[in-house]
Design a protein around this motif. Structure first.
Motif, PDB file in Angstrom:
ATOM      1  N   UNK A   1      31.750  43.681  42.562  1.00  0.00           N
ATOM      2  CA  UNK A   1      31.080  43.179  41.716  1.00  0.00           C
ATOM      3  C   UNK A   1      32.011  42.467  40.501  1.00  0.00           C
ATOM      4  N   UNK A   2      31.868  41.143  40.394  1.00  0.00           N
ATOM      5  CA  UNK A   2      32.915  40.509  39.489  1.00  0.00           C
ATOM      6  C   UNK A   2      32.339  39.367  38.577  1.00  0.00           C
ATOM      7  N   UNK A   3      33.108  39.133  37.497  1.00  0.00           N
ATOM      8  CA  UNK A   3      32.539  38.294  36.657  1.00  0.00           C
ATOM      9  C   UNK A   3      33.877  37.387  36.338  1.00  0.00           C
ATOM     10  N   UNK A   4      33.939  36.115  36.852  1.00  0.00           N
ATOM     11  CA  UNK A   4      35.296  35.249  36.564  1.00  0.00           C
ATOM     12  C   UNK A   4      36.210  36.026  37.638  1.00  0.00           C
ATOM     13  N   UNK A   5      37.507  36.233  36.905  1.00  0.00           N
ATOM     14  CA  UNK A   5      38.624  37.137  37.433  1.00  0.00           C
ATOM     15  C   UNK A   5      38.647  38.475  37.155  1.00  0.00           C
ATOM     16  N   UNK A   6      37.547  38.876  36.784  1.00  0.00           N
ATOM     17  CA  UNK A   6      37.494  40.525  36.376  1.00  0.00           C
ATOM     18  C   UNK A   6      36.592  41.294  37.235  1.00  0.00           C
ATOM     19  N   UNK A   7      37.266  42.289  37.861  1.00  0.00           N
ATOM     20  CA  UNK A   7      36.598  43.297  38.696  1.00  0.00           C
ATOM     21  C   UNK A   7      35.805  44.126  37.807  1.00  0.00           C
ATOM     22  N   UNK A   8      34.350  44.292  38.086  1.00  0.00           N
ATOM     23  CA  UNK A   8      33.760  44.922  36.898  1.00  0.00           C
ATOM     24  C   UNK A   8      33.365  46.179  37.736  1.00  0.00           C
ATOM     25  N   UNK A   9      33.031  46.412  38.987  1.00  0.00           N
ATOM     26  CA  UNK A   9      32.583  47.416  39.871  1.00  0.00           C
ATOM     27  C   UNK A   9      33.162  47.535  41.053  1.00  0.00           C
TER      28      UNK A   9
ATOM     29  N   UNK B   1      40.970  39.432  42.300  1.00  0.00           N
ATOM     30  CA  UNK B   1      41.929  38.871  43.154  1.00  0.00           C
ATOM     31  C   UNK B   1      43.233  39.702  43.535  1.00  0.00           C
ATOM     32  N   UNK B   2      43.756  40.566  42.556  1.00  0.00           N
ATOM     33  CA  UNK B   2      44.647  41.529  43.085  1.00  0.00           C
ATOM     34  C   UNK B   2      44.233  42.382  43.785  1.00  0.00           C
ATOM     35  N   UNK B   3      42.961  42.931  43.658  1.00  0.00           N
ATOM     36  CA  UNK B   3      42.406  44.030  44.711  1.00  0.00           C
ATOM     37  C   UNK B   3      42.046  43.164  46.161  1.00  0.00           C
ATOM     38  N   UNK B   4      41.567  42.084  46.200  1.00  0.00           N
ATOM     39  CA  UNK B   4      41.502  41.254  47.537  1.00  0.00           C
ATOM     40  C   UNK B   4      42.823  40.990  48.017  1.00  0.00           C
ATOM     41  N   UNK B   5      43.841  40.616  47.399  1.00  0.00           N
ATOM     42  CA  UNK B   5      45.361  40.304  47.827  1.00  0.00           C
ATOM     43  C   UNK B   5      45.856  41.687  48.563  1.00  0.00           C
TER      44      UNK B   5
END
Length: 171
Positions: A61-69, A150-154
């Motif tokens: 769950x994200x807002x913009x580039x921030x991974x919230x949860x 994006x870092x998590x997905x990469x």
């Protein structure tokens, strides 16, 4: 004729109620988190191990580039008791490092032919400094004190994990 009308009413109500469903419920530190304004990504990878299979499912769950949860569910499936015990012990040892860290919720579930590790990390509320002390800053998804989607997905893509945006139904 009345039976057909009632059946039609029930079908329409079922479609309406399921269509109004919001993001999957997220519980963090015992409280429900409102994810309605966050983008929801579903990421997954399946694989095999000796005498078993693995299923890795992640909800971001994200807002913009921030991974919230981040919610993860890693499941090992095997009829071999030794393999299940090995993974259960490994998961429990990993989870032990995070005991007492608020907003890092863990659970290990042992079934007849499965062991499941569930983790929910609320990056908006967690003490990032304590998290980095446990995990180390190098190779982490944290950048300037903020978890980056994006870092998590990469990172996940390197291991064959694919992600898609979950489209929420709305009326």
């Amino acid at each position: 004729m009345k039976t057909k009308i009632w059946f039609l009413v029930l079908v329409v109500m079922a479609l309406f109620l399921s269509g109004c469903e919001q993001n999957e419920e997220v519980i963090s530190n015992g409280k429900k988190v409102n994810t309605n304004k966050m983008v929801h990504y579903h990421c997954a990878r399946n694989g095999s191990i000796d005498d078993g299979d693995i299923s890795l499912q992640y909800e971001l769950y994200a807002t913009g580039e921030v991974l919230n949860i981040l919610k993860s569910e890693e499941k090992v499936i095997s009829a071999n008791e030794e393999i299940l015990t090995e993974y259960e012990e490994a998961y429990r040892k990993i989870h032990a490092h995070y005991e007492g860290l608020e907003y890092y919720d863990t659970e290990v579930i042992r079934g007849d032919t499965t062991v499941t590790s569930k983790i929910t990390i609320n990056y908006d509320k967690i003490n990032i400094q304590k998290l980095l002390e446990i995990e180390g800053a190098e190779g982490n998804i944290i950048e300037n004190g903020v978890a980056k989607v994006d870092k998590w997905k990469e990172f996940a893509k390197k291991f064959g994990t694919s992600c898609k945006t979950v489209e929420e139904d709305s009326f």
